[in-house]
Design a protein around this motif. Sequence first.
Motif, PDB file in Angstrom:
ATOM      1  N   LEU A   1       0.825  -1.198   0.000  1.00 28.72           N
ATOM      2  CA  LEU A   1       0.000   0.000   0.000  1.00 28.72           C
ATOM      3  C   LEU A   1       0.866   1.258   0.000  1.00 28.72           C
ATOM      4  N   TYR A   2       1.985   1.200   0.696  1.00 30.77           N
ATOM      5  CA  TYR A   2       2.910   2.344   0.721  1.00 30.77           C
ATOM      6  C   TYR A   2       3.424   2.629  -0.690  1.00 30.77           C
ATOM      7  N   ALA A   3       3.830   1.573  -1.396  1.00 31.70           N
ATOM      8  CA  ALA A   3       4.352   1.757  -2.752  1.00 31.70           C
ATOM      9  C   ALA A   3       3.298   2.316  -3.693  1.00 31.70           C
ATOM     10  N   ALA A   4       2.042   1.918  -3.487  1.00 34.39           N
ATOM     11  CA  ALA A   4       0.959   2.432  -4.333  1.00 34.39           C
ATOM     12  C   ALA A   4       0.676   3.896  -4.033  1.00 34.39           C
ATOM     13  N   LYS A   5       0.749   4.283  -2.767  1.00 35.33           N
ATOM     14  CA  LYS A   5       0.399   5.653  -2.395  1.00 35.33           C
ATOM     15  C   LYS A   5       1.558   6.626  -2.568  1.00 35.33           C
ATOM     16  N   TYR A   6       2.783   6.159  -2.358  1.00 37.28           N
ATOM     17  CA  TYR A   6       3.954   7.022  -2.443  1.00 37.28           C
ATOM     18  C   TYR A   6       4.952   6.471  -3.465  1.00 37.28           C
ATOM     19  N   PRO A   7       4.547   6.384  -4.721  1.00 36.68           N
ATOM     20  CA  PRO A   7       5.419   5.773  -5.732  1.00 36.68           C
ATOM     21  C   PRO A   7       6.739   6.508  -5.914  1.00 36.68           C
ATOM     22  N   GLU A   8       6.743   7.816  -5.645  1.00 37.94           N
ATOM     23  CA  GLU A   8       7.968   8.588  -5.823  1.00 37.94           C
ATOM     24  C   GLU A   8       9.034   8.219  -4.790  1.00 37.94           C
ATOM     25  N   SER A   9       8.638   7.556  -3.712  1.00 41.01           N
ATOM     26  CA  SER A   9       9.579   7.199  -2.643  1.00 41.01           C
ATOM     27  C   SER A   9      10.178   5.815  -2.808  1.00 41.01           C
ATOM     28  N   VAL A  10       9.501   4.936  -3.541  1.00 43.65           N
ATOM     29  CA  VAL A  10       9.857   3.515  -3.541  1.00 43.65           C
ATOM     30  C   VAL A  10      10.591   3.141  -4.825  1.00 43.65           C
ATOM     31  N   ARG A  11      11.858   2.804  -4.692  1.00 43.74           N
ATOM     32  CA  ARG A  11      12.674   2.414  -5.849  1.00 43.74           C
ATOM     33  C   ARG A  11      12.351   0.993  -6.289  1.00 43.74           C
ATOM     34  N   SER A  12      12.175   0.106  -5.322  1.00 42.11           N
ATOM     35  CA  SER A  12      11.761  -1.271  -5.611  1.00 42.11           C
ATOM     36  C   SER A  12      10.948  -1.765  -4.434  1.00 42.11           C
ATOM     37  N   LEU A  13      10.147  -2.793  -4.680  1.00 45.61           N
ATOM     38  CA  LEU A  13       9.258  -3.344  -3.665  1.00 45.61           C
ATOM     39  C   LEU A  13       9.467  -4.848  -3.576  1.00 45.61           C
ATOM     40  N   SER A  14       9.664  -5.341  -2.363  1.00 39.32           N
ATOM     41  CA  SER A  14       9.774  -6.784  -2.126  1.00 39.32           C
ATOM     42  C   SER A  14       8.657  -7.205  -1.183  1.00 39.32           C
ATOM     43  N   LEU A  15       7.768  -8.048  -1.672  1.00 43.81           N
ATOM     44  CA  LEU A  15       6.644  -8.552  -0.894  1.00 43.81           C
ATOM     45  C   LEU A  15       6.942  -9.997  -0.508  1.00 43.81           C
ATOM     46  N   VAL A  16       7.168 -10.232   0.767  1.00 38.75           N
ATOM     47  CA  VAL A  16       7.611 -11.539   1.251  1.00 38.75           C
ATOM     48  C   VAL A  16       6.469 -12.175   2.047  1.00 38.75           C
ATOM     49  N   ASN A  17       5.890 -13.257   1.510  1.00 35.29           N
ATOM     50  CA  ASN A  17       4.739 -13.914   2.150  1.00 35.29           C
ATOM     51  C   ASN A  17       3.722 -12.861   2.583  1.00 35.29           C
ATOM     52  N   ALA A  18       3.343 -12.009   1.659  1.00 34.69           N
ATOM     53  CA  ALA A  18       2.566 -10.814   1.995  1.00 34.69           C
ATOM     54  C   ALA A  18       1.098 -11.127   2.250  1.00 34.69           C
ATOM     55  N   ALA A  19       0.542 -10.488   3.250  1.00 38.46           N
ATOM     56  CA  ALA A  19      -0.899 -10.519   3.481  1.00 38.46           C
ATOM     57  C   ALA A  19      -1.566  -9.535   2.529  1.00 38.46           C
ATOM     58  N   GLY A  20      -2.904  -9.580   2.510  1.00 37.98           N
ATOM     59  CA  GLY A  20      -3.648  -8.585   1.746  1.00 37.98           C
ATOM     60  C   GLY A  20      -4.237  -9.061   0.439  1.00 37.98           C
ATOM     61  N   VAL A  21      -4.063 -10.361   0.125  1.00 35.69           N
ATOM     62  CA  VAL A  21      -4.669 -10.929  -1.084  1.00 35.69           C
ATOM     63  C   VAL A  21      -5.332 -12.250  -0.707  1.00 35.69           C
ATOM     64  N   PRO A  22      -6.341 -12.683  -1.470  1.00 37.33           N
ATOM     65  CA  PRO A  22      -7.040 -13.926  -1.114  1.00 37.33           C
ATOM     66  C   PRO A  22      -6.230 -15.163  -1.456  1.00 37.33           C
ATOM     67  N   PHE A  23      -6.552 -16.245  -0.759  1.00 35.77           N
ATOM     68  CA  PHE A  23      -5.954 -17.555  -1.024  1.00 35.77           C
ATOM     69  C   PHE A  23      -6.955 -18.613  -0.599  1.00 35.77           C
ATOM     70  N   PRO A  24      -6.809 -19.844  -1.066  1.00 36.53           N
ATOM     71  CA  PRO A  24      -7.774 -20.891  -0.690  1.00 36.53           C
ATOM     72  C   PRO A  24      -7.838 -21.072   0.824  1.00 36.53           C
ATOM     73  N   ARG A  25      -9.032 -21.312   1.320  1.00 37.24           N
ATOM     74  CA  ARG A  25      -9.243 -21.456   2.764  1.00 37.24           C
ATOM     75  C   ARG A  25      -8.398 -22.598   3.318  1.00 37.24           C
ATOM     76  N   ASN A  26      -7.658 -22.310   4.362  1.00 37.18           N
ATOM     77  CA  ASN A  26      -6.843 -23.338   5.010  1.00 37.18           C
ATOM     78  C   ASN A  26      -7.174 -23.377   6.501  1.00 37.18           C
ATOM     79  N   ALA A  27      -6.457 -24.205   7.263  1.00 42.22           N
ATOM     80  CA  ALA A  27      -6.758 -24.370   8.686  1.00 42.22           C
ATOM     81  C   ALA A  27      -6.548 -23.069   9.443  1.00 42.22           C
ATOM     82  N   PHE A  28      -5.551 -22.298   9.060  1.00 37.07           N
ATOM     83  CA  PHE A  28      -5.290 -21.027   9.716  1.00 37.07           C
ATOM     84  C   PHE A  28      -6.460 -20.071   9.505  1.00 37.07           C
TER      85      PHE A  28
END
Length: 323
Positions: free
Chosen positions: A158-185
């Motif tokens: 969200l930071y990269a989307a809102k402040y694109p002028e600040s972010v040279r590159s973005l690394s999303l590591v096991n990132a939350a915020g998107v859907p995935f198939p329902r699991n036990a967790f």
Amino acid sequence: MNTPSDRAMNPRKPWWRWPALLLGLGLLGLISIYWFRPGWLLDADFARQRWQAGLSRAELDVGVQHWVYVEGGQGDPVLLVHGLAGSKENWYPTARLLSPNYHLLIPDLPGFGESPDAADGHYQVDAQVERLHAFVTAKGWTRFHLAGHSMGGHIAGLYAAKYPESVRSLSLVNAAGVPFPRNAFQAELEQGGNPFAATDLQSLDRFLAMAFAKPPFAPARVRAAYAERIAARAPLWRGVLRQLITEDQRYRLQTELPNIKAPTLVLWCDQDALLDVLSTEVFRAEMPTATINVLKGCGHMTPMEAPTDTAAAMRAIFATAAP
């Protein structure tokens, strides 16, 4: 001059007695610390990792919010953001491999690690983005590489989307915020559970078994000391999770993916039992230019469990960014 009778009356003590005595006292001291002050061993290990990564601890007030963070290394600036129930220490294994070539800044987000709770009580991802922006602005950082793990990935995206002028590159590591198939967790969350909010050794060990494919070794007393330390924040983290899984927050990152302009790495471990690796299909569909890298044999805590591969993948995306 000593006579034979003098030497018989005052026999020379074996040379090894003093080293053995010192060693014995040292072992006795360690055993005492293990049983009565195991938190000291935990702090000592964190300090060792911080020293190996070339990082120094510091504090900063930004408005009414107090921040604790670590900083160090040389080169292009890199901001690293931890996840829910995490702290700056989660990045230390990867930071050790990055700091020789990059200047790292790793804060404890408010409500986590050593930073006090958020002054306004808001932990929605948009609120955390604004809080993080205030922090980096106070540090004088205007353009940097950004990486986030789990909840930190949600915030970083969200930071990269809102402040694109600040972010040279973005690394999303096991990132939350998107859907995935329902699991036990996810099923546990839907039933009101919160594995992040460990309050004792048993619940901590259960969470570690979920978060890691191979949980790191730590003696039981040290794990219990860590559980006791984070137990005080269990009620807060239950509240944070409730704020993060509301309908308008749970998949907030997915809605902003088209607005991310920086070169992006999506890094996952194939045995993530919290945020399923099939999350990567969302990024593949909506960010066709992103670099997607799935590591084998590790779980949710990728920066700790696979630091060498994590650092290599991040260095590669850094290299693609504009000067």
